[in-house]
Motif scaffolding. Structure first.
Motif, PDB file in Angstrom:
ATOM      1  N   PRO A 201       5.879  31.867  38.387  1.00 25.96           N
ATOM      2  CA  PRO A 201       5.157  33.043  38.211  1.00 25.96           C
ATOM      3  C   PRO A 201       5.147  34.296  39.060  1.00 25.96           C
ATOM      4  O   PRO A 201       5.319  35.537  38.810  1.00 25.96           O
ATOM      5  CB  PRO A 201       3.622  32.716  37.860  1.00 25.96           C
ATOM      6  N   GLY A 202       5.560  33.886  40.208  1.00 27.21           N
ATOM      7  CA  GLY A 202       5.728  34.796  41.178  1.00 27.21           C
ATOM      8  C   GLY A 202       6.938  35.442  41.054  1.00 27.21           C
ATOM      9  O   GLY A 202       6.979  36.459  41.508  1.00 27.21           O
ATOM     10  N   THR A 203       7.764  34.548  40.918  1.00 24.81           N
ATOM     11  CA  THR A 203       9.105  35.461  40.901  1.00 24.81           C
ATOM     12  C   THR A 203       9.465  35.940  39.709  1.00 24.81           C
ATOM     13  O   THR A 203       9.784  37.232  39.779  1.00 24.81           O
ATOM     14  CB  THR A 203      10.274  34.184  40.781  1.00 24.81           C
ATOM     15  N   ILE A 204       8.712  35.771  38.582  1.00 22.95           N
ATOM     16  CA  ILE A 204       8.836  36.517  37.381  1.00 22.95           C
ATOM     17  C   ILE A 204       8.127  37.898  37.743  1.00 22.95           C
ATOM     18  O   ILE A 204       8.549  38.895  37.339  1.00 22.95           O
ATOM     19  CB  ILE A 204       8.207  36.012  36.004  1.00 22.95           C
ATOM     20  N   GLY A 205       6.870  37.957  38.425  1.00 25.58           N
ATOM     21  CA  GLY A 205       6.420  39.096  38.585  1.00 25.58           C
ATOM     22  C   GLY A 205       6.919  40.079  39.525  1.00 25.58           C
ATOM     23  O   GLY A 205       6.882  41.253  39.345  1.00 25.58           O
ATOM     24  N   PHE A 206       7.544  39.623  40.664  1.00 24.71           N
ATOM     25  CA  PHE A 206       8.367  40.334  41.570  1.00 24.71           C
ATOM     26  C   PHE A 206       9.678  40.991  40.890  1.00 24.71           C
ATOM     27  O   PHE A 206       9.913  42.071  41.375  1.00 24.71           O
ATOM     28  CB  PHE A 206       8.805  39.697  42.785  1.00 24.71           C
ATOM     29  N   VAL A 207      10.455  40.214  39.938  1.00 27.28           N
ATOM     30  CA  VAL A 207      11.282  40.433  39.372  1.00 27.28           C
ATOM     31  C   VAL A 207      10.897  41.677  38.470  1.00 27.28           C
ATOM     32  O   VAL A 207      11.733  42.949  38.343  1.00 27.28           O
ATOM     33  CB  VAL A 207      12.085  39.371  38.471  1.00 27.28           C
ATOM     34  N   LEU A 208       9.980  41.699  37.735  1.00 29.78           N
ATOM     35  CA  LEU A 208       9.447  42.659  36.710  1.00 29.78           C
ATOM     36  C   LEU A 208       9.147  44.000  37.204  1.00 29.78           C
ATOM     37  O   LEU A 208       9.370  44.962  36.806  1.00 29.78           O
ATOM     38  CB  LEU A 208       8.393  42.393  35.900  1.00 29.78           C
ATOM     39  N   SER A 209       8.245  43.787  38.254  1.00 28.66           N
ATOM     40  CA  SER A 209       7.802  44.856  38.914  1.00 28.66           C
ATOM     41  C   SER A 209       8.830  45.716  39.772  1.00 28.66           C
ATOM     42  O   SER A 209       8.842  47.024  40.284  1.00 28.66           O
ATOM     43  CB  SER A 209       6.666  44.631  40.009  1.00 28.66           C
ATOM     44  N   GLY A 210      10.219  45.273  40.229  1.00 25.24           N
ATOM     45  CA  GLY A 210      10.871  45.897  40.904  1.00 25.24           C
ATOM     46  C   GLY A 210      12.211  46.410  39.985  1.00 25.24           C
ATOM     47  O   GLY A 210      12.992  47.034  40.457  1.00 25.24           O
ATOM     48  N   LEU A 211      12.187  46.061  38.697  1.00 27.83           N
ATOM     49  CA  LEU A 211      13.039  46.755  37.889  1.00 27.83           C
ATOM     50  C   LEU A 211      13.316  48.290  37.972  1.00 27.83           C
ATOM     51  O   LEU A 211      12.114  48.844  37.709  1.00 27.83           O
ATOM     52  CB  LEU A 211      12.901  46.188  36.478  1.00 27.83           C
ATOM     53  N   GLY A 212      14.315  48.834  37.894  1.00 26.76           N
ATOM     54  CA  GLY A 212      14.427  50.232  38.120  1.00 26.76           C
ATOM     55  C   GLY A 212      14.165  50.922  39.296  1.00 26.76           C
ATOM     56  O   GLY A 212      14.414  52.096  39.576  1.00 26.76           O
ATOM     57  N   ASP A 213      13.761  50.092  40.508  1.00 23.29           N
ATOM     58  CA  ASP A 213      13.554  50.614  41.707  1.00 23.29           C
ATOM     59  C   ASP A 213      14.693  51.251  42.279  1.00 23.29           C
ATOM     60  O   ASP A 213      15.603  50.278  42.651  1.00 23.29           O
ATOM     61  CB  ASP A 213      12.718  49.835  42.685  1.00 23.29           C
ATOM     62  N   SER A 214      14.930  52.456  42.405  1.00 23.42           N
ATOM     63  CA  SER A 214      16.192  53.188  43.069  1.00 23.42           C
ATOM     64  C   SER A 214      16.476  52.869  44.450  1.00 23.42           C
ATOM     65  O   SER A 214      17.577  53.035  45.026  1.00 23.42           O
ATOM     66  CB  SER A 214      16.158  54.621  42.746  1.00 23.42           C
ATOM     67  N   GLU A 215      15.459  52.367  45.157  1.00 27.99           N
ATOM     68  CA  GLU A 215      15.798  52.076  46.654  1.00 27.99           C
ATOM     69  C   GLU A 215      16.182  50.576  46.904  1.00 27.99           C
ATOM     70  O   GLU A 215      16.581  50.305  47.989  1.00 27.99           O
ATOM     71  CB  GLU A 215      14.481  52.186  47.272  1.00 27.99           C
TER      72      GLU A 215
END
Length: 279
Positions: A201-215
Motif C-alpha cells: 500500500p505504501g508504494t501504491i500511495g507514493f505512485v498515485l500521489s506523484g503522478l503528474g509531478d513535473s519536477e
C-alpha cells in the motif's frame, strides 16, 4: 538531471544503485533490519548529487525504497516460513493496524514537504542507532505484548512511521517485539511479512500521489524511480543471504556498532539538511 547525463555518468549512477541494493540487502540479512534504513539515505544523497529538485527527492527516495521492499520481503517471508519463523496469529492481530498505519503515514508523507520526511527519518534513525549500539538482549519492557488497544496502537504506529521513512518491518518491529520478550527468530521472520504489508500500500500511495509531478526526473512512475527499483532489488535479494551467512561467521557485535555509527552520522546529516533548509 538524468536526461542531461552522459554515458559515463549514467553508468556511474547505475553502479551506485546496484551498490545501494547490495548494501541494503547485506545489512538486512546481517542485522535483521529492513534494507530501507540504508536505501533511503543513500538514494537521498544520490538524488542530491544528480541535482533533483528538493521538493521531490526525499519523496522519491522513500517511494523507491518502499517499492523494493515488496519483492525482497516476499522472498524473505518464504525463507522464514519454511523454518516456521512466521507468527501467523500475530500477523492476524497486527495486520489491520499495520495497514491502517501505512495508509495514514503515506497520506501524510505525500502531502508534506521533503524536509518533514527528512526530519522524521533523521530522528527515528538516531533512536535506532542508539538502540543498536547500547541495547542488551536482556532489556525488557514486559514479558509479553500488551494486547488490546495498546497493541493495535503499537502496530499502527509502526506502520505509519515505517511508511513515512520508506522502511520495512524489521527496523522498528524487531526491537519492539524483543522488548516484549518475543523470540528473536520469530520477530525477524514475522517482521519480513510486516514489510510486505507496508510495501504494497505504501508504494501504491507514493505512485498515485506523484503522478503528474513535473519536477520528477525521467524514468519515474509517480514517486518511484523505475531505474532504482530495477537495479536495487536484484542486488538486495542476492546479498541478503550473504549478510545472513556473515551473521554466523563474523563478529556481529563489532559490525553492529559500525552500522550504528554509520546510522548515527547519516541521521545527523539528514537533520543538518533540515536545518540548512530552514535557514
Amino acid at each position: 538531471m538524468l536526461a542531461s547525463l552522459d554515458l559515463v555518468h549514467m553508468l556511474t549512477y547505475a553502479a551506485a544503485l546496484l551498490f545501494t541494493g547490495a548494501l541494503g540487502g547485506f545489512v538486512a540479512g546481517l542485522l535483521g533490519v529492513g534494507g530501507g534504513i540504508v536505501i533511503v539515505p543513500v538514494l537521498f544523497h544520490i538524488f542530491t548529487l544528480l541535482d533533483i529538485d528538493d521538493d521531490v527527492k526525499m519523496h522519491l527516495a522513500v517511494g523507491t525504497s518502499l517499492s523494493t521492499i515488496i519483492l525482497t520481503s516476499a522472498m524473505s517471508v518464504r525463507a522464514h516460513w519454511r523454518r516456521g519463523a512466521v507468527d501467523v496469529d500475530m500477523l492476524k492481530r497486527w495486520g489491520i493496524g499495520i495497514f491502517l498505519g501505512v495508509v495514514a503515514g503515506t497520506l501524510l508523507a505525500t502531502h508534506v514537504k521533503g524536509p518533514v520526511l527528512m526530519g522524521v527519518f533523521g530522528v527515528v534513525a538516531l533512536i535506532v542507532s542508539f538502540h543498536m549500539a547500547f541495547s542488551k538482549p536482556s532489556w525488557r519492557l514486559a514479558d509479553k505484548l500488551p494486547g488490546g488497544i495498546a497493541e493495535q496502537a503499537m502496530a499502527t504506529g509502526i506502520g505509519g512511521v515505517s511508511a513515512m521513512m520508506g522502511i520495512g518491518g524489521g527496523t522498528l518491529s524487531v526491537p519492539t517485539l524483543s522488548l516484549f520478550g518475543y523470540p528473536i527468530h520469530k520477530a525477524v521472520g514475522t517482521a519480513a511479512a510486516i514489510g510486505f504489508i507496508i510495501g504494497v500500500p505504501g508504494t501504491i500511495g507514493f505512485v498515485l500521489s506523484g503522478l503528474g509531478d513535473s519536477e520528477l526526473p525521467p524514468f519515474s512512475f509517480g514517486y518511484v524511480s523505475l531505474l532504482g527499483l530495477a537495479l536495487i532489488t536484484p542486488t538486495s535479494i542476492l546479498m541478503a543471504p550473504v549478510g545472513a551467512w556473515a551473521a554466523h561467521a563474523l563478529p556481529v557485535r563489532g559490525l553492529k556498532l559500525a552500522f550504528a555509527a554509520f546510522l548515527f552520522v547519516t541521521a545527523l546529516r539528514m537533520l543538518w539538511s533540515v536545518l540548512d533548509f530552514l535557514t
